[in-house]
Scaffold this active site. Structure first.
Site, PDB file in Angstrom:
ATOM      1  N   TYR A   1     -54.165  19.615 -43.601  1.00 26.57           N
ATOM      2  CA  TYR A   1     -54.374  18.178 -43.437  1.00 26.57           C
ATOM      3  C   TYR A   1     -54.458  17.766 -41.976  1.00 26.57           C
ATOM      4  O   TYR A   1     -55.187  16.851 -41.626  1.00 26.57           O
ATOM      5  CB  TYR A   1     -53.251  17.380 -44.116  1.00 26.57           C
ATOM      6  CG  TYR A   1     -53.491  17.121 -45.574  1.00 26.57           C
ATOM      7  CD1 TYR A   1     -53.647  18.177 -46.459  1.00 26.57           C
ATOM      8  CD2 TYR A   1     -53.572  15.827 -46.074  1.00 26.57           C
ATOM      9  CE1 TYR A   1     -53.865  17.952 -47.804  1.00 26.57           C
ATOM     10  CE2 TYR A   1     -53.785  15.587 -47.415  1.00 26.57           C
ATOM     11  CZ  TYR A   1     -53.928  16.653 -48.276  1.00 26.57           C
ATOM     12  OH  TYR A   1     -54.144  16.423 -49.607  1.00 26.57           O
TER      13      TYR A   1
ATOM     14  N   LYS B   1     -49.380  31.748 -50.824  1.00 27.57           N
ATOM     15  CA  LYS B   1     -50.526  32.635 -51.105  1.00 27.57           C
ATOM     16  C   LYS B   1     -50.433  33.798 -50.141  1.00 27.57           C
ATOM     17  O   LYS B   1     -51.304  34.008 -49.294  1.00 27.57           O
ATOM     18  CB  LYS B   1     -51.834  31.832 -50.963  1.00 27.57           C
ATOM     19  CG  LYS B   1     -53.097  32.556 -51.400  1.00 27.57           C
ATOM     20  CD  LYS B   1     -53.198  32.775 -52.894  1.00 27.57           C
ATOM     21  CE  LYS B   1     -54.468  33.563 -53.229  1.00 27.57           C
ATOM     22  NZ  LYS B   1     -54.496  34.048 -54.636  1.00 27.57           N
TER      23      LYS B   1
ATOM     24  N   ASP C   1     -51.754  30.500 -57.435  1.00 27.54           N
ATOM     25  CA  ASP C   1     -52.605  30.519 -58.639  1.00 27.54           C
ATOM     26  C   ASP C   1     -51.764  30.808 -59.881  1.00 27.54           C
ATOM     27  O   ASP C   1     -51.931  30.186 -60.933  1.00 27.54           O
ATOM     28  CB  ASP C   1     -53.761  31.524 -58.486  1.00 27.54           C
ATOM     29  CG  ASP C   1     -53.329  32.875 -57.957  1.00 27.54           C
ATOM     30  OD1 ASP C   1     -52.164  33.034 -57.513  1.00 27.54           O
ATOM     31  OD2 ASP C   1     -54.160  33.800 -57.980  1.00 27.54           O
TER      32      ASP C   1
ATOM     33  N   ASP D   1     -50.328  19.080 -52.880  1.00 27.37           N
ATOM     34  CA  ASP D   1     -51.196  17.986 -53.321  1.00 27.37           C
ATOM     35  C   ASP D   1     -51.743  18.298 -54.711  1.00 27.37           C
ATOM     36  O   ASP D   1     -51.691  17.482 -55.628  1.00 27.37           O
ATOM     37  CB  ASP D   1     -52.341  17.808 -52.308  1.00 27.37           C
ATOM     38  CG  ASP D   1     -53.310  16.717 -52.740  1.00 27.37           C
ATOM     39  OD1 ASP D   1     -52.840  15.649 -53.174  1.00 27.37           O
ATOM     40  OD2 ASP D   1     -54.534  16.943 -52.647  1.00 27.37           O
TER      41      ASP D   1
ATOM     42  N   ASP E   1     -50.257  16.956 -58.745  1.00 22.97           N
ATOM     43  CA  ASP E   1     -51.098  16.270 -59.733  1.00 22.97           C
ATOM     44  C   ASP E   1     -51.043  16.985 -61.078  1.00 22.97           C
ATOM     45  O   ASP E   1     -51.003  16.357 -62.132  1.00 22.97           O
ATOM     46  CB  ASP E   1     -52.568  16.202 -59.264  1.00 22.97           C
ATOM     47  CG  ASP E   1     -52.884  14.905 -58.530  1.00 22.97           C
ATOM     48  OD1 ASP E   1     -51.965  14.334 -57.902  1.00 22.97           O
ATOM     49  OD2 ASP E   1     -54.049  14.455 -58.580  1.00 22.97           O
TER      50      ASP E   1
END
Ligand code: IPM
Ligand code: MN
Length: 364
Positions: A143, A193, A225, A249, A253
């Site tokens: 970001y 990751k 993942d 983020d 959701d």
């Protein structure tokens, strides 16, 4: 408590103002006998219309002079034609996060047992509900990393975003995850990751190192993942999850959707700043401004109300008052009150204001 609690109230756009009215009503009643000073200011599209800027100087000054920000939501179709950098979401929310070093974003994904049927997951996976606290790093990673630009290279454009984390940034969010886990089920899942990204290797090594200081907390690691999959397979297996900005983020959701009711979910963004004993924070619903239902009196005010409860807990340390608001919300849900987003047959359909009033009524 003799100190005055000073709170900047930024209702914003869409359903923001109407759910904020309910939250303030609940807050005032819950804090009876406590001196609170609420200062309302403009933000987002409403601020653009009035002053030309999504985050006016005056609003920033009021926020800086307050102990916490109670935020509604910003954005809507009216401001979509503006250039990306001037849009309410980017021009208000991101600078607020950066300006106040709001590095830790807490997003509880709570599926109330009574609302388990609203989850898109099969009932046998969510029966009895679940309670996951997603902790997202909020001021680092893709970001904000530099370089961040699009440039011409020969005949085509190339876009660059930079993922960058330093030890200290991972350490402070990791520490917060361990500390919060101590007040819950003492279980942290760290998500990275590390099989591909240098950032993932750094993240995991810092988390492992920190774990030594928190022997009472069980720490495990998931690749991002796989985490996305495990949330769907067994949401009840999770307590606290912690991850970097972009992963957080996306995963927050996903978790919000699994609860089936985004209108119920609050969030807290905590900073490094303190004023006296108070830790600065910004508190807002996880859902957006929902322009499609704004002004109709049908929005669910619970996310905003629970955001106020998080503020009482995390900034003001008024855990009992916060618990009081939470149990009033639970009681109201248990007695069958439903706004349209969580309505099912055999429950009582109520408006935004009726839901707010019922929660007030159920306060101790
Ligand atoms: C969120 C939002 C923001 C983000 C956007 C509006 C910039 O999606 O708070 O999750 O990506 O952080
Ligand atoms: Mn998001």
């Amino acid at each position: 408590m003799t100190k005055k609690l000073s709170i900047a109230v930024l209702a914003g756009d869409g359903i923001g103002p109407e759910v904020m009215v309910q939250a303030l009503q609940v807050l005032r009643k819950a804090c009876k006998g406590i001196d609170i000073d609420l200062k309302e200011c403009l933000v987002g599209g409403a601020a653009i219309d009035a002053t030309g800027k999504a985050l006016p100087e005056n609003t920033l000054e009021v926020c800086a002079a307050s102990d916490a920000i109670l935020f509604g939501s910003v954005g809507g179709p009216k401001w979509e034609p503006l250039p990306p950098n001037e849009q309410p979401e980017r021009a208000a929310l991101l600078p607020l996060r950066k300006r106040f070093s709001l590095f830790a974003n807490l997003r509880p994904a709570i599926c109330f047992p009574e609302l388990a049927a609203a989850s898109p997951l099969r009932l046998d996976l969510v029966a009895g509900g679940f309670d996951i606290l997603c902790i997202r790093e909020l001021t680092g990673g893709l970001y904000f990393g530099k370089p961040k630009e699009t440039r011409q290279e020969g005949t085509e454009r190339i876009a660059i975003d930079t993922m960058i984390y330093r030890d200290s940034e991972v350490e402070r969010i990791g520490r917060l995850a361990f500390e919060v886990a101590r007040t819950r089920k003492k279980n942290v899942v760290s998500i990275d990751k590390m099989n591909v990204l240098e950032n993932g290797l750094l993240w995991r090594s810092v988390m492992k190192q920190l774990a030594g200081e928190y022997p009472d907390i069980e720490l495990s690691h998931l690749l991002v993942d796989n985490a996305a999959m495990q949330f769907i397979r067994s949401p009840r297996a999770f307590d606290v999850v912690v991850t970097e900005n972009t992963f957080g983020d996306i995963l927050s959701d996903e978790l919000a959707m699994l609860t089936g009711s985004i209108g119920m979910l609050p969030s807290a963004s905590l900073g490094t700043g303190h004023r006296g004993e108070f830790r600065f924070g910004l508190y807002e619903p996880s859902g957006g401004s929902a322009p499609d239902i704004a002004g109709k009196g049908i929005a669910n005010p619970i996310a905003q109300i629970l955001s106020a409860a998080m503020m009482l807990q995390y900034t003001f340390g008024l855990d009992e008052v916060a618990r009081g608001i939470e149990s009033a919300v639970r009681k109201t849900i248990a007695s069958g009150y439903r706004t349209r987003d969580i309505f099912s047959p055999d429950t009582k359909l109520v408006s935004t204001a009726e839901m707010g009033a019922a929660i007030c009524e159920n306060l101790g």
